[in-house]
Design a protein around this motif. Structure first.
Motif, PDB file in Angstrom:
ATOM      1  N   SER A   8       3.644   7.440   2.479  1.00 45.12           N
ATOM      2  CA  SER A   8       4.050   6.072   3.211  1.00 45.12           C
ATOM      3  C   SER A   8       4.368   4.901   2.051  1.00 45.12           C
ATOM      4  O   SER A   8       3.308   5.230   1.466  1.00 45.12           O
ATOM      5  N   SER A  29       2.535  -5.261   4.582  1.00 49.23           N
ATOM      6  CA  SER A  29       1.482  -6.362   4.895  1.00 49.23           C
ATOM      7  C   SER A  29       1.488  -7.220   4.885  1.00 49.23           C
ATOM      8  O   SER A  29       0.613  -7.854   3.842  1.00 49.23           O
ATOM      9  N   GLU A  62       2.224  -1.901  14.460  1.00 53.54           N
ATOM     10  CA  GLU A  62       1.003  -0.854  14.827  1.00 53.54           C
ATOM     11  C   GLU A  62       1.715   0.189  15.159  1.00 53.54           C
ATOM     12  O   GLU A  62       2.889   0.076  15.900  1.00 53.54           O
ATOM     13  N   GLN A  63       1.653   1.440  14.789  1.00 51.59           N
ATOM     14  CA  GLN A  63       2.283   2.522  14.300  1.00 51.59           C
ATOM     15  C   GLN A  63       2.601   3.303  16.100  1.00 51.59           C
ATOM     16  O   GLN A  63       3.094   3.420  15.848  1.00 51.59           O
ATOM     17  N   SER A 101       4.092  -6.342   9.762  1.00 51.17           N
ATOM     18  CA  SER A 101       4.108  -5.077   8.650  1.00 51.17           C
ATOM     19  C   SER A 101       5.285  -4.572   9.057  1.00 51.17           C
ATOM     20  O   SER A 101       5.673  -4.225  10.379  1.00 51.17           O
ATOM     21  N   TYR A 111       8.284   2.453  10.975  1.00 50.03           N
ATOM     22  CA  TYR A 111       7.010   1.539  11.804  1.00 50.03           C
ATOM     23  C   TYR A 111       7.686   0.328  11.543  1.00 50.03           C
ATOM     24  O   TYR A 111       6.832   0.174  10.569  1.00 50.03           O
ATOM     25  N   ASN A 165       7.816   6.113   5.840  1.00 52.01           N
ATOM     26  CA  ASN A 165       6.932   6.883   6.188  1.00 52.01           C
ATOM     27  C   ASN A 165       7.960   8.610   5.388  1.00 52.01           C
ATOM     28  O   ASN A 165       9.749   8.339   5.976  1.00 52.01           O
ATOM     29  N   ASN A 214       1.348  -1.744   0.211  1.00 47.41           N
ATOM     30  CA  ASN A 214      -0.307   0.205   0.245  1.00 47.41           C
ATOM     31  C   ASN A 214       1.117   1.520  -0.093  1.00 47.41           C
ATOM     32  O   ASN A 214       1.497   1.125   0.951  1.00 47.41           O
ATOM     33  N   SER A 262       6.403  -0.422   7.419  1.00 49.82           N
ATOM     34  CA  SER A 262       5.699   1.008   7.309  1.00 49.82           C
ATOM     35  C   SER A 262       7.049   1.939   7.071  1.00 49.82           C
ATOM     36  O   SER A 262       7.782   2.126   8.133  1.00 49.82           O
ATOM     37  N   THR A 267       3.684   0.753   2.818  1.00 52.78           N
ATOM     38  CA  THR A 267       2.987  -0.088   4.269  1.00 52.78           C
ATOM     39  C   THR A 267       3.345  -1.382   3.409  1.00 52.78           C
ATOM     40  O   THR A 267       2.740  -1.953   2.392  1.00 52.78           O
TER      41      THR A 267
END
Length: 357
Positions: free
Chosen positions: A232, A236, A317-318, A256, A314, A260, A199, A258, A234
């Motif tokens: 960003s 997953s 979870e952020q 996951s 990250y 940014n 994403n 990410s 991501t």
């Protein structure tokens, strides 16, 4: 190519061009040069979620081991893929997608090993440009951001104003699935599938162009650069594996990551050091494709630089409290500057040769 094939290609091409072209008034027509083709896209979106985008890549002849690419979508940030308002604008009358412009460029033709050799040859190149090709990457380094006397805030404001005046931000989604069953008669491995979602949010291109030309004994040649700013990215994934001795129960592993504030600017070939594509025979007499960025001419001294900045990273979870390093700062999220910086990357010589598999 026979006449019928040419007619079919032309028939397919013309409708796509007519749908992408934007009408201009008299004052706008007066500013055109008549060189190449300029294209403005007003409603750019690709909806692979509801339209059923699906490509399967078989990795074995029986098709049991395979990769499946699906749900590819490209749409305006802040909207939902497939919605009527999901199309974004890319390009303006003064800064369109430009294809087929002809320029004269001084291409290096001297001896790369001699510092005194700076001979160039005027060469006609065919240039393609994306909107914002003249926008340059700003210095996003942590050192510059932390310097109280720097103009970083003003440079950032100017960069954003220039970039987002000619393009919207876009999202890109893609799903990749894999399937690897147990080979017949093999009890040493477990079957498994792998599912990953990619994403991308807030994607915009800048500083992107390519020049195509010919060089003596060098085949097809290209010089160009690509710049991307992304809010960003991501990745997953879910991995499912049926463990032996569990009666077929699946174990699931979720992960996951990410990235940014990603700013990537890469240079791939220049007039002094073009990327060439040619063929050569290997030791077995097979013709192989060769892609090469030749040796940097000694008289040039320094190759153009590529830079990559990532503001924060990250995992999971952020805002996971377990990763907190202070009341307001999380791991891989500096208060000022970037988590990752790759600055001053240049290519001195690169050669890639295909091999028969």
């Amino acid at each position: 190519m026979n006449k019928m094939t040419s007619f079919i290609y032309l028939s397919l091409l013309l409708p796509s061009l007519s749908m992408a072209l934007e009408s201009m008034d008299d004052s706008e027509l007066g500013r055109t040069t008549g060189e190449g083709i300029g294209v403005i896209v007003e409603n750019l979106s690709i909806d692979g979620k509801t339209e059923g985008f699906d490509i399967t890549l078989d990795l074995t002849k029986d098709g049991e081991n395979k990769l499946i690419f699906s749900d590819f979508s490209f749409y305006k940030t802040g909207t939902t893929s497939g919605d009527p308002d999901s199309g974004g604008q890319f390009g303006t009358v003064n800064d369109p997608i430009s294809i087929g412009d002809l320029y004269t460029v001084d291409v290096f033709s001297g001896d790369v090993t001699k510092p005194s050799s700076a001979t160039t040859t005027p060469t006609t190149v065919m240039r393609a440009k994306l909107p914002g090709s003249s926008i340059q990457q700003i210095d996003r380094s942590t050192a510059n951001q932390a310097d109280a006397g720097s103009d970083y805030a003003d440079d950032l404001a100017d960069f954003n104003a220039d970039l987002y005046s000619i393009t919207d931000k876009f999202n890109l989604d893609l799903t990749i699935n894999s399937s690897f069953p147990i080979p017949a008669g093999d009890s040493t491995v477990s079957p498994g599938t792998f599912h990953t979602d990619i994403n991308v949010v807030g994607l915009a291109a800048y500083g992107t162009f390519s020049d195509i030309f010919a060089t003596a004994d060098g085949g097809f040649a290209m010089a160009g650069a690509t710049g991307l700013y992304i809010d960003s990215v991501t990745l997953s994934s879910n991995a499912f594996a049926v463990k032996e001795g569990t009666g077929g129960a699946a174990s699931i592993t979720n992960s996951s990551i990410s990235f940014n504030g990603v700013d990537i600017y890469t240079v791939l070939g220049t007039a002094n050091q073009p990327l060439t594509v040619d063929t050569e025979l290997d030791g077995d007499g097979n013709s192989q494709v060769v892609m090469e960025i030749g040796h940097l001419p000694a008289s040039v001294g320094t190759a153009p630089k590529s830079n990559i900045y990532v503001e924060s990273i990250y995992f999971g979870e952020q805002d996971n409290p377990a990763l907190a390093t202070s009341a307001t700062t999380y791991a891989f999220q500096p208060a000022v500057g970037n988590t990752m910086e790759i600055i001053g990357l240049s290519i001195q010589h690169l050669k890639i040769t295909t091999k028969d598999l």
